[in-house]
Scaffold this motif. Structure first.
Motif, PDB file in Angstrom:
ATOM      1  N   TYR A   2       0.826  -1.218   0.000  1.00 39.42           N
ATOM      2  CA  TYR A   2       0.000   0.000   0.000  1.00 39.42           C
ATOM      3  C   TYR A   2       0.859   1.266   0.000  1.00 39.42           C
ATOM      4  N   TYR A   3       0.387   2.285  -0.759  1.00 39.76           N
ATOM      5  CA  TYR A   3       1.075   3.579  -0.761  1.00 39.76           C
ATOM      6  C   TYR A   3       0.130   4.654  -0.238  1.00 39.76           C
ATOM      7  N   ALA A  33      -5.704   4.103   3.026  1.00 32.69           N
ATOM      8  CA  ALA A  33      -6.612   5.145   3.500  1.00 32.69           C
ATOM      9  C   ALA A  33      -5.900   6.151   4.414  1.00 32.69           C
ATOM     10  N   ALA A  34      -4.787   5.767   5.021  1.00 30.66           N
ATOM     11  CA  ALA A  34      -4.075   6.664   5.936  1.00 30.66           C
ATOM     12  C   ALA A  34      -2.584   6.332   5.911  1.00 30.66           C
ATOM     13  N   PRO A  35      -1.717   7.317   6.224  1.00 33.71           N
ATOM     14  CA  PRO A  35      -0.267   7.082   6.149  1.00 33.71           C
ATOM     15  C   PRO A  35       0.198   5.899   6.995  1.00 33.71           C
ATOM     16  N   ALA A  38       0.270   2.521   5.331  1.00 33.94           N
ATOM     17  CA  ALA A  38       0.992   2.387   4.060  1.00 33.94           C
ATOM     18  C   ALA A  38       2.393   1.811   4.239  1.00 33.94           C
ATOM     19  N   ASP A  39       2.843   1.096   3.165  1.00 31.48           N
ATOM     20  CA  ASP A  39       4.220   0.592   3.128  1.00 31.48           C
ATOM     21  C   ASP A  39       5.131   1.600   2.438  1.00 31.48           C
ATOM     22  N   LEU A  40       4.497   2.529   1.720  1.00 34.25           N
ATOM     23  CA  LEU A  40       5.262   3.544   0.989  1.00 34.25           C
ATOM     24  C   LEU A  40       4.575   4.902   1.192  1.00 34.25           C
ATOM     25  N   LEU A  41       5.350   5.895   1.634  1.00 36.51           N
ATOM     26  CA  LEU A  41       4.808   7.254   1.771  1.00 36.51           C
ATOM     27  C   LEU A  41       5.430   8.116   0.684  1.00 36.51           C
ATOM     28  N   VAL A  42       4.589   8.684  -0.186  1.00 37.91           N
ATOM     29  CA  VAL A  42       5.100   9.537  -1.259  1.00 37.91           C
ATOM     30  C   VAL A  42       4.630  10.962  -1.021  1.00 37.91           C
ATOM     31  N   PHE A  43       5.531  11.926  -1.198  1.00 40.06           N
ATOM     32  CA  PHE A  43       5.181  13.339  -1.091  1.00 40.06           C
ATOM     33  C   PHE A  43       5.510  13.995  -2.424  1.00 40.06           C
ATOM     34  N   ARG A  59       4.942  17.895   7.635  1.00 34.78           N
ATOM     35  CA  ARG A  59       4.414  16.554   7.318  1.00 34.78           C
ATOM     36  C   ARG A  59       5.516  15.501   7.331  1.00 34.78           C
ATOM     37  N   LEU A  60       6.746  15.926   7.001  1.00 26.37           N
ATOM     38  CA  LEU A  60       7.835  14.950   6.987  1.00 26.37           C
ATOM     39  C   LEU A  60       8.174  14.462   8.396  1.00 26.37           C
ATOM     40  N   GLY A  61       7.883  15.305   9.401  1.00 26.28           N
ATOM     41  CA  GLY A  61       8.098  14.896  10.783  1.00 26.28           C
ATOM     42  C   GLY A  61       7.307  13.619  11.075  1.00 26.28           C
ATOM     43  N   GLU A  62       6.060  13.617  10.639  1.00 25.12           N
ATOM     44  CA  GLU A  62       5.191  12.455  10.836  1.00 25.12           C
ATOM     45  C   GLU A  62       5.742  11.241  10.070  1.00 25.12           C
ATOM     46  N   ALA A  63       6.233  11.478   8.844  1.00 23.19           N
ATOM     47  CA  ALA A  63       6.789  10.391   8.041  1.00 23.19           C
ATOM     48  C   ALA A  63       8.000   9.789   8.740  1.00 23.19           C
TER      49      ALA A  63
END
Ligand code: SAM
Ligand code: SF4
Ligand code: F3S
Length: 437
Positions: A2-3, A33-35, A38-43, A59-63
């Motif tokens: 999931y991304y 549906a939510a970060p 997910a297995d992949l986070l894309v910005f 937002r990157l802090g959360e990542a």
């Protein structure tokens, strides 16, 4: 697998995100549906103003936290901010696995694979002849769609980072654009928005020996497509807005009566420093020609406050230009110095206090004009493309040809074109009642 994709920036970036989704989903990824799922986070990032970067860093802090929680989770950064930093981005965001520019969306699956199997982070910021126009896209709407007709920008307005992150102006061949629009119409789309940073310059870079259309010619071809009810386009640069294009807006029934025509400033002194290539008088003359030629035309604009060297009299000229153009809406921005741009090194920094007051005054003025314009529509009957349910469940929401949002009572479904009588108006929205058919 999931991304999760987060998008910043303009319509161009939003459309790029549709392609990122398309490419990922074609390679076996599904949307989460939510970060945290997910297995992949894309910005997909933006660098046009400092504020866009600050929002991203938040937002990157959360990542970073999610990556720590599960180190196998991948984080990828694409778009204009990534491109502006290139390899340096890996020092700034140490947990990053993949970085890619706006012209490298097609390479994303290979980069992800390289990041998983290789020893180091993977990236690509290479230029390409015509990046990503033919990629699969996971489009967000069923009846409206974005279509890219150009990439890049060669204008180098002195404040703007876009040319350095998106490369030079390149037009997509007309045949390819027409084929994409026809396919979209076959799938149920009735409104397209053509995208380009300086869309009026469409075609100027194409080989004159081949079949070359200018932008007015492209509109004429698209206007002939059966079932395509509305054509919009953005963004128009005043310096390249030809009489042929004005005639096209007036004469082609599918081309909507709305133009986003960024003025940036109403002072020739500032426009020169911005390298916009038109004067206050030329902009006003163009607007006069447009209003004279196209009945019911709606004009919106972009304005920058606090550009280096902006004196009180320059700001005053912006307000008088806004008054005489009677814009239906304006995006008002505070000047943000972008590293590497000419304006970042210009003298004449405007004091914070003056900037705050000017932006407040300008917002108030543009809202007042928008409200006055909208009030004049009360009692009028307008064609509306239904987008779905309105904010209040019992109401519908749609868009006029002039790109105004209208909430109305009636019975119709998304994708219908209906007539609506305007019953009230604010600066931001209209309210209406569907006309019985
Ligand atoms: N290509 C379009 C044009 O020329 O009008 C718009 C491009 S830009 C993505 C959107 C808007 O951001 C610009 O019209 C301008 O008003 C604003 N902008 C660009 N760079 C800026 C900066 N450094 N500071 C403040 N606003 C900026
Ligand atoms: Fe930036 Fe100017 Fe190009 Fe618009 S026309 S993208 S403001 S350089
Ligand atoms: Fe758009 Fe931001 Fe890039 S406004 S072109 S995403 S710098």
């Amino acid at each position: 697998m999931y991304y999760h994709l987060t998008t910043f920036g303009c319509q161009m970036n939003k459309h790029d995100s549709e392609r990122i989704r398309g490419v990922l989903e074609e390679n076996g990824w599904s949307a989460a549906a939510a970060p945290e799922l997910a297995d992949l986070l894309v910005f997909n990032t933006c660098a046009v103003r400092k504020s866009a970067e600050s929002r991203l860093l938040g937002r990157l802090g959360e990542a970073g936290r999610l990556k720590k929680e599960r180190p196998g989770r991948l984080v990828a950064l694409g778009g204009c901010f990534a491109q502006s930093r290139q390899e340096k981005i890996f020092t700034e965001v140490p947990f990053l696995d993949v970085a890619f520019g706006p012209r490298n969306i097609a390479e994303l699956p290979a980069l992800l694979e390289a990041a998983v199997s290789g020893p180091a982070a993977a990236y690509s910021f290479e230029d390409h002849p015509f990046p990503s126009a033919d990629l699969p896209a996971r489009r967000q709407g069923r009846h409206r769609a974005w279509v890219q007709v150009m990439t890049g920008c060669t204008n180098f307005c002195s404040y703007c980072i876009v040319p350095s992150v998106r490369g030079p102006e390149r037009s997509r061949p007309e045949t390819e654009i027409t084929a994409e629009v026809k396919k979209l119409v076959d799938e149920g789309v009735i409104e397209v928005t053509l995208l380009g940073q300086n869309i009026n310059a469409y075609g100027l870079d194409l080989e004159p020996s081949g079949r070359r259309e200018d932008f007015a010619g492209l509109l004429a071809r698209l206007n002939g497509i059966d079932g395509l009810e509305r054509i919009r386009f953005t963004t128009s640069h005043p310096k390249d807005l030809s009489n042929r294009l004005i005639d096209a807006i007036r004469d082609l029934p599918s081309v909507c009566e709305h133009l986003h025509l960024p003025a940036q400033s109403g002072s020739t002194h500032i426009l020169e420093r911005m390298k916009r290539c038109y004067s206050r008088e030329e902009y006003l003359a163009l607007v006069n020609r447009l209003y004279g030629a196209v009945p019911g035309l709606s004009l919106t604009t972009d304005l920058i406050v606090g550009f280096p060297g902006e004196r009180e009299e320059d700001f005053y000229r912006t307000t008088t230009l806004v008054e005489s153009c009677r814009f239906d809406g304006a995006f008002t921005f505070v000047f943000s110095a972008r590293p590497g741009t000419e304006a970042a090194g210009l003298p004449g920094k405007v004091p914070e206090k003056a900037i705050k007051r000017r932006i407040r005054e300008l917002v108030k003025l543009t809202q007042r004009l928008a409200e006055e314009n909208n009030r004049q529509l009360v009692g009028r009957q307008l064609q509306v493309l239904v987008e779905g349910a309105g904010r209040r469940g019992s109401q519908l929401r749609g868009r006029t040809r002039t790109n105004k949002i209208i909430n109305f009572s009636g019975s119709a479904k998304a994708g219908d074109l209906v007539d609506v009588t305007v019953v009230s108006a604010t600066s931001a929205t209209l309210k209406g009642q569907q006309v019985a058919s």
